[in-house]
Design a protein around this motif. Structure first.
Motif, mmCIF file in Angstrom:
data_model
loop_
_atom_site.group_PDB
_atom_site.id
_atom_site.type_symbol
_atom_site.label_atom_id
_atom_site.label_comp_id
_atom_site.label_asym_id
_atom_site.label_seq_id
_atom_site.Cartn_x
_atom_site.Cartn_y
_atom_site.Cartn_z
ATOM 1 N N ASN A 170 0.848 -1.187 0.000
ATOM 2 C CA ASN A 170 0.000 0.000 0.000
ATOM 3 C C ASN A 170 0.887 1.241 0.000
ATOM 4 O OD1 ASN A 170 0.491 0.814 2.900
ATOM 5 N ND2 ASN A 170 -0.516 -1.172 3.253
ATOM 6 N N MET A 171 0.291 2.399 -0.009
ATOM 7 C CA MET A 171 1.046 3.652 -0.107
ATOM 8 C C MET A 171 2.009 3.845 1.060
ATOM 9 S SD MET A 171 -1.969 6.256 -1.401
ATOM 10 C CE MET A 171 -1.000 7.423 -2.374
ATOM 11 N N LEU A 172 1.705 3.242 2.199
ATOM 12 C CA LEU A 172 2.536 3.411 3.388
ATOM 13 C C LEU A 172 3.481 2.238 3.620
ATOM 14 C CD1 LEU A 172 -0.211 4.820 5.793
ATOM 15 C CD2 LEU A 172 1.508 6.118 4.497
ATOM 16 N N ASP A 173 3.343 1.185 2.839
ATOM 17 C CA ASP A 173 4.182 -0.011 2.978
ATOM 18 C C ASP A 173 4.588 -0.470 1.578
ATOM 19 O OD1 ASP A 173 5.466 -2.331 3.618
ATOM 20 O OD2 ASP A 173 3.790 -3.266 4.651
ATOM 21 N N ARG A 174 5.761 0.014 1.120
ATOM 22 C CA ARG A 174 6.121 -0.135 -0.293
ATOM 23 C C ARG A 174 7.325 -1.061 -0.479
ATOM 24 N NH1 ARG A 174 6.122 5.319 0.365
ATOM 25 N NH2 ARG A 174 8.116 5.646 -0.715
ATOM 26 N N TRP A 175 7.461 -2.050 0.386
ATOM 27 C CA TRP A 175 8.626 -2.934 0.321
ATOM 28 C C TRP A 175 8.740 -3.679 -1.000
ATOM 29 C CZ3 TRP A 175 8.581 -8.334 -0.109
ATOM 30 C CH2 TRP A 175 7.328 -8.945 -0.010
ATOM 31 N N VAL A 176 7.610 -3.917 -1.653
ATOM 32 C CA VAL A 176 7.635 -4.698 -2.895
ATOM 33 C C VAL A 176 8.341 -3.963 -4.026
ATOM 34 C CG1 VAL A 176 5.487 -5.853 -2.263
ATOM 35 C CG2 VAL A 176 5.418 -3.872 -3.771
ATOM 36 N N GLU A 177 8.471 -2.637 -3.879
ATOM 37 C CA GLU A 177 9.116 -1.851 -4.927
ATOM 38 C C GLU A 177 10.627 -2.058 -4.940
ATOM 39 O OE1 GLU A 177 7.849 2.144 -4.206
ATOM 40 O OE2 GLU A 177 5.714 1.661 -4.422
ATOM 41 N N ASP A 178 11.158 -2.655 -3.874
ATOM 42 C CA ASP A 178 12.593 -2.870 -3.755
ATOM 43 C C ASP A 178 12.978 -4.243 -4.291
ATOM 44 O OD1 ASP A 178 15.235 -2.438 -3.122
ATOM 45 O OD2 ASP A 178 15.025 -3.035 -1.024
ATOM 46 N N GLY A 179 12.583 -4.524 -5.538
ATOM 47 C CA GLY A 179 13.015 -5.741 -6.205
ATOM 48 C C GLY A 179 11.928 -6.749 -6.509
#
Length: 338
Positions: free
Chosen positions: A206-215
């Motif tokens: 979600n907008m406040l939890d963006r860990w998936v964008e790091d790979g």
């Protein structure tokens, strides 16, 4: 897009126009199309919840083109209750529509006592799916997920169990949830070598939890896997619920398992308020913008929402009217999120 808000009499007959307005997106490189919004049965389908409310939510979802219902073995409370209640509703309302539905379940968290009711062993996964099918009254699920990585069981054993269940016809597709990028790559290779490619990954995003964008999102694209984002509203923080502080009837006040009052800091509320202003300028509620923000990325196949009222579901569906963002909007959101 006009959303339909009817419960309807028994016996249930699905709305004839249910596919007229829902948008569908291909799940990775597969043959599966998913509705842009899917319905999760995590919080509000246990034995402590009203069965008629659950039935109303499922009917409303399907009447609006939501074909994907997502469950897990331990959804409740108590564990197994969501699948039991879904099974009762499925038998009464949705059996004639089984081939129009995509139903998923998962195993990987604590489910029953002893050493064989948790994590990722072949014994646990096979037994768990057998139990889930019995609770739901199904011959198969469309997707069966390993719910979380297991640090101790060899990945080959866990993936081998998923492959076995697909080969046995107990699941049509296999998926994983919450796996980091490197483990996702390993799992995908094992499954590809076995001949049962992984269909989908279910990450928290979600907008406040963006860990998936790091790979992770890049790895999913590389592997041809889809993604279904859960917790898109960050347990209600990305709604108007907390704009003026913490309500007494909020989840943070009543149930601290998933959202604690200490998490809702003045700094966070300031950030949420700024996002809400951007949403207003887009003609959306904060929740609608949060869902649209996820769907702006074509690698997100669908967004998984959990609701307790039809009104919430209908409001979420309104997000699909505008999932495009201007460069200035994205820049403003980025400045708020940091």
């Amino acid at each position: 897009m006009k959303v339909k808000d009817s419960f309807g009499p028994r016996p249930y007959k699905a709305d004839d126009t249910r596919y007229n307005t829902m948008q569908y997106r291909r799940c990775g490189n597969s043959g599966i199309l998913l509705p842009l919004i899917s319905l999760g049965l995590w919080h509000n389908f246990g034995h402590t919840n009203d069965l008629e409310t659950g039935r109303s939510l499922l009917r409303c979802a399907f009447d609006n083109g939501i074909t994907h219902f997502d469950l897990a073995n331990n959804y409740g409370p108590p564990y197994g209750a969501a699948e039991e209640n879904f099974g009762r509703i499925f038998k009464e309302d949705f059996q004639p529509y089984r081939d129009e539905l995509l139903i998923s379940s998962k195993a990987g968290w604590d489910m029953w006592p002893g050493p064989y009711g948790n994590f990722g062993s072949r014994k646990y996964l096979v037994a768990s799916l057998d139990q889930s099918l019995k609770r739901m009254g199904l011959d198969y699920v469309d997707i069966f997920y390993h719910h979380r990585p297991d640090p101790d069981t060899p990945l080959e054993e866990t993936m081998g169990a998923l492959h076995h269940l697909v080969q046995k016809g107990k699941a049509l597709y296999a998926g994983i949830s919450q796996y980091p990028a490197d483990l996702t790559a390993r799992a995908a290779k094992i499954m590809k070598d076995l001949g049962t490619p992984l269909l989908i990954h279910q990450p928290r995003y979600n907008m406040l939890d963006r860990w998936v964008e790091d790979g992770l999102l890049g790895e999913l694209e590389k592997q041809g896997m889809g993604a279904i984002a859960f917790s898109p509203l960050e347990q209600g923080i990305l709604t108007n619920k907390y704009l003026n502080g913490i309500p007494k009837d909020s989840r943070a006040t009543k149930d601290g398992r998933y959202l604690k009052e200490s998490q809702i800091t003045p700094e966070l509320l300031k950030k949420v308020g700024a996002l809400n202003n951007i949403a207003k300028n887009r003609g959306q509620s904060l929740a609608q913008m949060a869902i649209a923000w996820l769907l702006k990325d074509e690698r997100i196949s669908t967004v998984l929402v959990g609701v307790s009222k039809k009104e919430q579901l209908l409001d979420n569906l309104e997000a699909l009217k505008n999932i495009k963002f201007s460069e200035s909007e994205l820049k403003e959101i980025k400045s708020v999120l940091g």
